[in-house]
Design a protein around this motif. Structure first.
Motif, PDB file in Angstrom:
ATOM      1  N   GLN A 160      -0.373  12.739 -10.086  1.00 15.50           N
ATOM      2  CA  GLN A 160       0.749  11.574 -10.026  1.00 15.50           C
ATOM      3  C   GLN A 160       0.875  11.107 -11.351  1.00 15.50           C
ATOM      4  O   GLN A 160       0.324  10.993 -12.152  1.00 15.50           O
ATOM      5  CB  GLN A 160      -0.129  10.237  -9.266  1.00 15.50           C
ATOM      6  CG  GLN A 160       0.885   9.155  -8.814  1.00 15.50           C
ATOM      7  CD  GLN A 160       1.856   9.653  -7.578  1.00 15.50           C
ATOM      8  OE1 GLN A 160       1.461  10.720  -7.149  1.00 15.50           O
ATOM      9  NE2 GLN A 160       3.077   8.967  -7.344  1.00 15.50           N
ATOM     10  N   VAL A 161       2.273  10.774 -11.628  1.00 15.44           N
ATOM     11  CA  VAL A 161       2.947  10.342 -12.939  1.00 15.44           C
ATOM     12  C   VAL A 161       3.539   8.955 -12.577  1.00 15.44           C
ATOM     13  O   VAL A 161       4.400   8.941 -11.668  1.00 15.44           O
ATOM     14  CB  VAL A 161       3.836  11.239 -13.286  1.00 15.44           C
ATOM     15  CG1 VAL A 161       4.385  10.806 -14.779  1.00 15.44           C
ATOM     16  CG2 VAL A 161       2.989  12.453 -13.653  1.00 15.44           C
ATOM     17  N   GLN A 162       3.377   7.890 -13.488  1.00 16.26           N
ATOM     18  CA  GLN A 162       3.958   6.745 -13.250  1.00 16.26           C
ATOM     19  C   GLN A 162       4.966   6.634 -14.460  1.00 16.26           C
ATOM     20  O   GLN A 162       4.577   6.739 -15.597  1.00 16.26           O
ATOM     21  CB  GLN A 162       3.235   5.592 -12.962  1.00 16.26           C
ATOM     22  CG  GLN A 162       2.390   5.514 -11.651  1.00 16.26           C
ATOM     23  CD  GLN A 162       1.586   4.340 -11.490  1.00 16.26           C
ATOM     24  OE1 GLN A 162       0.935   3.754 -12.338  1.00 16.26           O
ATOM     25  NE2 GLN A 162       1.524   3.853 -10.122  1.00 16.26           N
TER      26      GLN A 162
ATOM     27  N   ALA B 116      12.900  10.244 -15.918  1.00 13.06           N
ATOM     28  CA  ALA B 116      12.122  10.917 -14.967  1.00 13.06           C
ATOM     29  C   ALA B 116      11.335  12.206 -15.571  1.00 13.06           C
ATOM     30  O   ALA B 116      11.595  12.437 -16.590  1.00 13.06           O
ATOM     31  CB  ALA B 116      13.340  11.582 -13.910  1.00 13.06           C
TER      32      ALA B 116
ATOM     33  N   TYR C  26      13.806  17.127 -10.879  1.00 15.52           N
ATOM     34  CA  TYR C  26      12.843  15.912 -11.538  1.00 15.52           C
ATOM     35  C   TYR C  26      12.010  15.523 -10.189  1.00 15.52           C
ATOM     36  O   TYR C  26      12.416  15.518  -9.309  1.00 15.52           O
ATOM     37  CB  TYR C  26      13.451  14.718 -12.165  1.00 15.52           C
ATOM     38  CG  TYR C  26      14.136  15.186 -13.367  1.00 15.52           C
ATOM     39  CD1 TYR C  26      15.337  16.069 -13.452  1.00 15.52           C
ATOM     40  CD2 TYR C  26      13.462  15.025 -14.666  1.00 15.52           C
ATOM     41  CE1 TYR C  26      15.691  16.361 -14.622  1.00 15.52           C
ATOM     42  CE2 TYR C  26      13.902  15.516 -15.887  1.00 15.52           C
ATOM     43  CZ  TYR C  26      15.257  16.215 -15.678  1.00 15.52           C
ATOM     44  OH  TYR C  26      15.565  16.925 -17.092  1.00 15.52           O
ATOM     45  N   ASP C  27      10.532  15.174 -10.548  1.00 17.28           N
ATOM     46  CA  ASP C  27       9.912  15.049  -9.443  1.00 17.28           C
ATOM     47  C   ASP C  27       9.279  13.524  -9.482  1.00 17.28           C
ATOM     48  O   ASP C  27       8.990  12.995  -8.443  1.00 17.28           O
ATOM     49  CB  ASP C  27       8.516  15.827  -9.588  1.00 17.28           C
ATOM     50  CG  ASP C  27       8.891  17.344  -9.810  1.00 17.28           C
ATOM     51  OD1 ASP C  27       8.938  17.808 -10.859  1.00 17.28           O
ATOM     52  OD2 ASP C  27       8.844  17.706  -8.589  1.00 17.28           O
ATOM     53  N   TYR C  28       9.247  12.930 -10.634  1.00 12.59           N
ATOM     54  CA  TYR C  28       8.956  11.436 -10.706  1.00 12.59           C
ATOM     55  C   TYR C  28       9.998  10.669 -11.367  1.00 12.59           C
ATOM     56  O   TYR C  28      10.326  11.151 -12.380  1.00 12.59           O
ATOM     57  CB  TYR C  28       7.568  11.353 -11.101  1.00 12.59           C
ATOM     58  CG  TYR C  28       6.557  11.999 -10.831  1.00 12.59           C
ATOM     59  CD1 TYR C  28       5.951  13.341 -11.398  1.00 12.59           C
ATOM     60  CD2 TYR C  28       5.869  11.364  -9.453  1.00 12.59           C
ATOM     61  CE1 TYR C  28       5.112  13.953 -10.669  1.00 12.59           C
ATOM     62  CE2 TYR C  28       4.673  12.381  -8.990  1.00 12.59           C
ATOM     63  CZ  TYR C  28       4.418  13.500  -9.691  1.00 12.59           C
ATOM     64  OH  TYR C  28       3.434  14.115  -8.858  1.00 12.59           O
ATOM     65  N   TRP C  29      10.165   9.538 -10.683  1.00 11.46           N
ATOM     66  CA  TRP C  29      11.126   8.585 -11.457  1.00 11.46           C
ATOM     67  C   TRP C  29      10.698   7.050 -11.696  1.00 11.46           C
ATOM     68  O   TRP C  29       9.652   6.572 -10.834  1.00 11.46           O
ATOM     69  CB  TRP C  29      12.436   8.497 -10.433  1.00 11.46           C
ATOM     70  CG  TRP C  29      13.215   9.690 -10.333  1.00 11.46           C
ATOM     71  CD1 TRP C  29      12.930  10.472  -9.440  1.00 11.46           C
ATOM     72  CD2 TRP C  29      14.290  10.196 -11.018  1.00 11.46           C
ATOM     73  NE1 TRP C  29      13.897  11.758  -9.845  1.00 11.46           N
ATOM     74  CE2 TRP C  29      14.766  11.374 -10.881  1.00 11.46           C
ATOM     75  CE3 TRP C  29      15.039   9.537 -12.056  1.00 11.46           C
ATOM     76  CZ2 TRP C  29      15.870  11.994 -11.134  1.00 11.46           C
ATOM     77  CZ3 TRP C  29      16.171  10.195 -12.293  1.00 11.46           C
ATOM     78  CH2 TRP C  29      16.825  11.364 -11.816  1.00 11.46           C
TER      79      TRP C  29
END
Length: 122
Positions: free
Chosen positions: A1-3, A94, A109-112
């Motif tokens: 998980q990326v924030q 992102a 892109y997977d994380y925003w």
């Protein structure tokens, strides 16, 4: 998980500069910047690889916008110079998990992040 957390947006007069920051938690991935003006699509600005060695820009963004990263801080920056009223938008960063040559596509892109508002007055 990326924030991802953007900061640095605000109000600026035309011709001014701003530096946006994107602080990332978790693993290091390529990070891109996009922007979205009201009623318009989200547009690609630039991407920087996880190592920071390579950068890619939209042709229309070259010259006034510069993307960099501080790997020690896991933070990516977008330096914006000579700002114009048409640069007014919400700016997003992102993370791109799977390497791809399609670095200009939103869908790559997977994380925003949540976005930061930039308003340029004339």
């Amino acid at each position: 998980q990326v924030q991802l957390v953007e900061s640095g947006g605000g109000f600026v007069q035309a011709g001014g500069s701003l530096r946006l920051s994107c602080a990332a938690s978790g693993r290091r991935y390529a990070v891109g910047w996009f922007r979205q003006a009201p009623g318009k699509e989200r547009d690609f600005i630039a991407t920087i690889t996880w190592s920071g060695v390579s950068t890619y820009y939209a042709d229309s963004m070259k010259g006034r916008f510069t993307i960099t990263r501080d790997s020690a801080k896991n933070t990516v920056y977008l330096q914006m110079n000579s700002l114009k009223p048409e640069d007014t938008a919400v700016y997003y960063c992102a993370a791109l998990v799977v390497p791809t040559a399609r670095w200009s596509l939103v869908t790559s892109y997977d994380y925003w992040g949540q976005g930061t508002q930039v308003t340029v007055s004339s």
